[in-house]
Design an enzyme around this catalytic site. Structure first.
Site, PDB file in Angstrom:
ATOM      1  N   TYR A   1     118.388-121.637 -43.844  1.00 60.32           N
ATOM      2  CA  TYR A   1     119.377-122.199 -42.918  1.00 60.32           C
ATOM      3  C   TYR A   1     120.761-122.247 -43.574  1.00 60.32           C
ATOM      4  O   TYR A   1     121.737-121.725 -43.031  1.00 60.32           O
ATOM      5  CB  TYR A   1     118.910-123.594 -42.492  1.00 60.32           C
ATOM      6  CG  TYR A   1     119.938-124.420 -41.758  1.00 60.32           C
ATOM      7  CD1 TYR A   1     120.320-124.103 -40.456  1.00 60.32           C
ATOM      8  CD2 TYR A   1     120.525-125.543 -42.359  1.00 60.32           C
ATOM      9  CE1 TYR A   1     121.252-124.873 -39.778  1.00 60.32           C
ATOM     10  CE2 TYR A   1     121.451-126.318 -41.691  1.00 60.32           C
ATOM     11  CZ  TYR A   1     121.823-125.980 -40.403  1.00 60.32           C
ATOM     12  OH  TYR A   1     122.748-126.747 -39.740  1.00 60.32           O
TER      13      TYR A   1
ATOM     14  N   LYS B   1     123.911-119.893 -42.509  1.00 60.86           N
ATOM     15  CA  LYS B   1     125.114-120.571 -41.991  1.00 60.86           C
ATOM     16  C   LYS B   1     126.319-120.217 -42.871  1.00 60.86           C
ATOM     17  O   LYS B   1     127.425-120.022 -42.371  1.00 60.86           O
ATOM     18  CB  LYS B   1     124.919-122.089 -41.961  1.00 60.86           C
ATOM     19  CG  LYS B   1     123.952-122.609 -40.923  1.00 60.86           C
ATOM     20  CD  LYS B   1     124.432-122.521 -39.483  1.00 60.86           C
ATOM     21  CE  LYS B   1     125.511-123.503 -39.116  1.00 60.86           C
ATOM     22  NZ  LYS B   1     125.862-123.439 -37.675  1.00 60.86           N
TER      23      LYS B   1
HETATM   24  N1  NAP Z   1     121.597-131.707 -36.395  1.00 61.35           N
HETATM   25  C1  NAP Z   1     122.137-131.819 -37.598  1.00 61.35           C
HETATM   26  O1  NAP Z   1     121.786-132.722 -38.385  1.00 61.35           O
HETATM   27  C2  NAP Z   1     123.245-130.861 -38.020  1.00 61.35           C
HETATM   28  C3  NAP Z   1     123.917-131.126 -39.219  1.00 61.35           C
HETATM   29  C4  NAP Z   1     124.961-130.295 -39.619  1.00 61.35           C
HETATM   30  C5  NAP Z   1     125.327-129.227 -38.830  1.00 61.35           C
HETATM   31  N2  NAP Z   1     124.649-128.970 -37.672  1.00 61.35           N
HETATM   32  C6  NAP Z   1     125.084-127.825 -36.878  1.00 61.35           C
HETATM   33  O2  NAP Z   1     125.363-128.294 -35.580  1.00 61.35           O
HETATM   34  C7  NAP Z   1     125.054-127.288 -34.632  1.00 61.35           C
HETATM   35  C8  NAP Z   1     124.147-127.853 -33.565  1.00 61.35           C
HETATM   36  O3  NAP Z   1     122.975-128.353 -34.162  1.00 61.35           O
HETATM   37  P1  NAP Z   1     121.897-129.150 -33.301  1.00 61.35           P
HETATM   38  O4  NAP Z   1     121.306-130.191 -34.173  1.00 61.35           O
HETATM   39  O5  NAP Z   1     122.484-129.541 -31.993  1.00 61.35           O
HETATM   40  O6  NAP Z   1     120.805-128.004 -33.099  1.00 61.35           O
HETATM   41  P2  NAP Z   1     119.729-127.835 -31.955  1.00 61.35           P
HETATM   42  O7  NAP Z   1     119.437-129.110 -31.265  1.00 61.35           O
HETATM   43  O8  NAP Z   1     118.604-127.093 -32.592  1.00 61.35           O
HETATM   44  O9  NAP Z   1     120.459-126.880 -30.915  1.00 61.35           O
HETATM   45  C9  NAP Z   1     120.714-125.548 -31.194  1.00 61.35           C
HETATM   46  C10 NAP Z   1     121.359-124.941 -29.983  1.00 61.35           C
HETATM   47  O10 NAP Z   1     121.680-123.579 -30.261  1.00 61.35           O
HETATM   48  C11 NAP Z   1     121.159-122.783 -29.210  1.00 61.35           C
HETATM   49  N3  NAP Z   1     120.838-121.450 -29.685  1.00 61.35           N
HETATM   50  C12 NAP Z   1     120.050-121.102 -30.727  1.00 61.35           C
HETATM   51  N4  NAP Z   1     119.979-119.765 -30.817  1.00 61.35           N
HETATM   52  C13 NAP Z   1     120.738-119.256 -29.810  1.00 61.35           C
HETATM   53  C14 NAP Z   1     121.028-117.962 -29.354  1.00 61.35           C
HETATM   54  N5  NAP Z   1     120.520-116.887 -29.966  1.00 61.35           N
HETATM   55  N6  NAP Z   1     121.861-117.799 -28.294  1.00 61.35           N
HETATM   56  C15 NAP Z   1     122.362-118.877 -27.662  1.00 61.35           C
HETATM   57  N7  NAP Z   1     122.094-120.148 -28.015  1.00 61.35           N
HETATM   58  C16 NAP Z   1     121.282-120.334 -29.073  1.00 61.35           C
HETATM   59  C17 NAP Z   1     119.898-123.519 -28.752  1.00 61.35           C
HETATM   60  O11 NAP Z   1     119.531-123.036 -27.475  1.00 61.35           O
HETATM   61  P3  NAP Z   1     118.029-123.121 -26.909  1.00 61.35           P
HETATM   62  O12 NAP Z   1     117.983-124.370 -26.073  1.00 61.35           O
HETATM   63  O13 NAP Z   1     117.900-121.897 -26.095  1.00 61.35           O
HETATM   64  O14 NAP Z   1     117.096-123.157 -28.070  1.00 61.35           O
HETATM   65  C18 NAP Z   1     120.449-124.946 -28.741  1.00 61.35           C
HETATM   66  O15 NAP Z   1     121.230-125.157 -27.609  1.00 61.35           O
HETATM   67  C19 NAP Z   1     124.446-126.120 -35.409  1.00 61.35           C
HETATM   68  O16 NAP Z   1     125.433-125.156 -35.628  1.00 61.35           O
HETATM   69  C20 NAP Z   1     124.015-126.761 -36.722  1.00 61.35           C
HETATM   70  O17 NAP Z   1     124.029-125.824 -37.773  1.00 61.35           O
HETATM   71  C21 NAP Z   1     123.613-129.771 -37.239  1.00 61.35           C
END
Ligand code: NAP
Length: 376
Positions: free
Chosen positions: A220, A224
């Site tokens: 991951y 990223k």
């Molecule tokens: N959660 C954390 O603790 C955290 C911390 C630091 C940074 N981040 C960053 O924040 C962002 C959001 O994270 P999150 O926690 O909200 O993740 P999440 O709940 O897993 O959501 C990921 C999203 O990306 C979409 N996605 C994945 N692959 C895709 C594709 N090929 N085409 C279009 N959409 C796609 C998923 O759609 P589907 O519904 O179709 O699966 C979902 O809407 C990410 O960039 C992550 O790296 C998260």
């Protein structure tokens, strides 16, 4: 810049958001609609085969969740028409060229979009290498290609992660990655390389192997980081802003305190503690757990949008973290959980009060395994 100025910036602006069906993305959609009802259109690019399925996914995974309750109450009977007027679901996929949007759709939206917020990612730490590479790295390049086609675009805001820093310690400078430069000194990365001949079941091992080889702890954070590197392919005189949050937790205040979804990183600890299935843990009591409430991340994204709006050619990086300014020690987290459940005891279905047990800490795996060795 005060809140009114930040909100004012969004008036009549149309924004394309990827990842809105996920945890963070839906918080962004909700907040924008709640604080700036006069925003232009929100184009939500979601994985779906067609427009009807995209609309269905946006309704069920985003709008109909409890996160939108405050907004629902605010608009009352007009809620559905407000949503229909403001949200445009787009069937797409960031792993495909032009994010799998049809040419006619690209043509239509390209004149309207002012900001792209790239949130979508594959967030599993141990995903198959090819899957993580396609979303978190090449997906960023596809978003950049789409951005190039949007004539009125004013900025690209990309959500990354603080963990692109890998296991480096100390204060790190908020600077962009050099393309192809690994975290390990003198190692170079070939971003495009993904050997299709490798069996899928071996791809998981390959991800971890490559990540460790180049200095990252998992696939991951590696993919990223490479995604950030590819932001350079935008080649347009536009502000590109990268926001790197640490572990995102439930909301602090908005739209309601404590909203969360799913069990991912830290949440596993809350759940297992709540169920009293966490008797012991390996780690230092003093270790800092860098968590940041989701609504604070959203506020940071919106302020970044407002500050960098139309600032030609700048690239900025912001860490949205707590470890330095307001550190949460692991011991504080567990003590708070203990105190909370002591004052608010859980009661089983048959009326029995669940007694709270403190979690035992083991500094070393040897002690942990010794206690858990059935032969002892
Ligand atoms: N959660 C954390 O603790 C955290 C911390 C630091 C940074 N981040 C960053 O924040 C962002 C959001 O994270 P999150 O926690 O909200 O993740 P999440 O709940 O897993 O959501 C990921 C999203 O990306 C979409 N996605 C994945 N692959 C895709 C594709 N090929 N085409 C279009 N959409 C796609 C998923 O759609 P589907 O519904 O179709 O699966 C979902 O809407 C990410 O960039 C992550 O790296 C998260």
């Amino acid at each position: 810049m005060d809140a009114a100025a930040v909100i004012g910036c969004l008036r009549d602006r149309s924004i394309l958001i990827t990842g809105s069906t996920g945890f963070l993305g839906k918080m962004l959609v909700e907040k924008i609609l709640r604080v700036q009802p006069d925003v232009g259109k929100l184009y939500l690019l979601v994985r779906a085969p067609d427009a009807a399925s995209a609309e269905h996914r946006v309704l069920t995974k985003v709008v109909e969740t409890t996160l939108f309750d405050v907004l629902r109450t605010k608009h009352g009977a007009d809620f559905n028409s407000f949503i229909k007027n403001k949200i445009s679901p787009l069937p797409g996929d960031i792993t495909k060229e032009t994010c799998a949007l049809r040419d006619s759709m690209v043509e239509q939206i390209s004149k309207e979009i002012h900001v792209i917020v790239s949130v979508a990612a594959t967030t599993s730490f141990y995903e198959r290498y090819d899957v993580a590479l396609a979303s978190n790295t090449l997906g960023v390049a596809h978003v950049c290609d789409l951005a190039k086609k949007c004539a009125n675009l004013k900025m690209l805001l990309h959500v990354s992660t603080a963990f692109v820093a890998g296991e480096q310690e100390g204060l790190l400078v908020e600077k962009p990655f050099d393309v192809g430069k690994a975290l390990k000194k003198d190692y170079n990365l070939d971003i495009q390389s993904s050997d299709d001949k490798i069996e899928k079941r071996k791809m998981k091992k390959l991800g971890l192997k490559r990540a460790r080889h180049f200095g990252w702890p998992n696939v991951y954070s590696l993919t990223k980081s490479m995604g950030e590197m590819l932001l350079g392919t935008l080649e347009r005189d536009l502000p590109v802003v990268i926001v790197r949050p640490s572990i995102i937790s439930s909301t602090f205040q908005e739209p309601m305190p404590g909203w969360t979804e799913g069990t991912r990183t830290m949440d596993m600890l809350y759940v297992t503690y709540n169920d009293q299935k966490l008797p012991c843990f390996i780690g230092e009591r003093n270790v800092i757990v860098d968590v940041i409430p989701g609504d604070m991340v959203i506020n940071a994204l919106m302020v970044a949008m407002a500050i960098h709006w139309d600032t030609h050619g700048t690239q900025a990086i912001y860490h949205v973290t707590t470890g330095h300014r307001n550190p949460l020690h692991f011991s504080t987290f567990l003590e708070s959980a203990y105190e909370y459940f002591r004052s608010n005891p859980r009661v089983t279905k048959d009326g029995r009060i669940v007694n709270d047990r403190r979690v035992k800490f083991f500094k070393k795996y040897t002690f942990f395994s010794f206690i858990h060795d059935p032969a002892v």
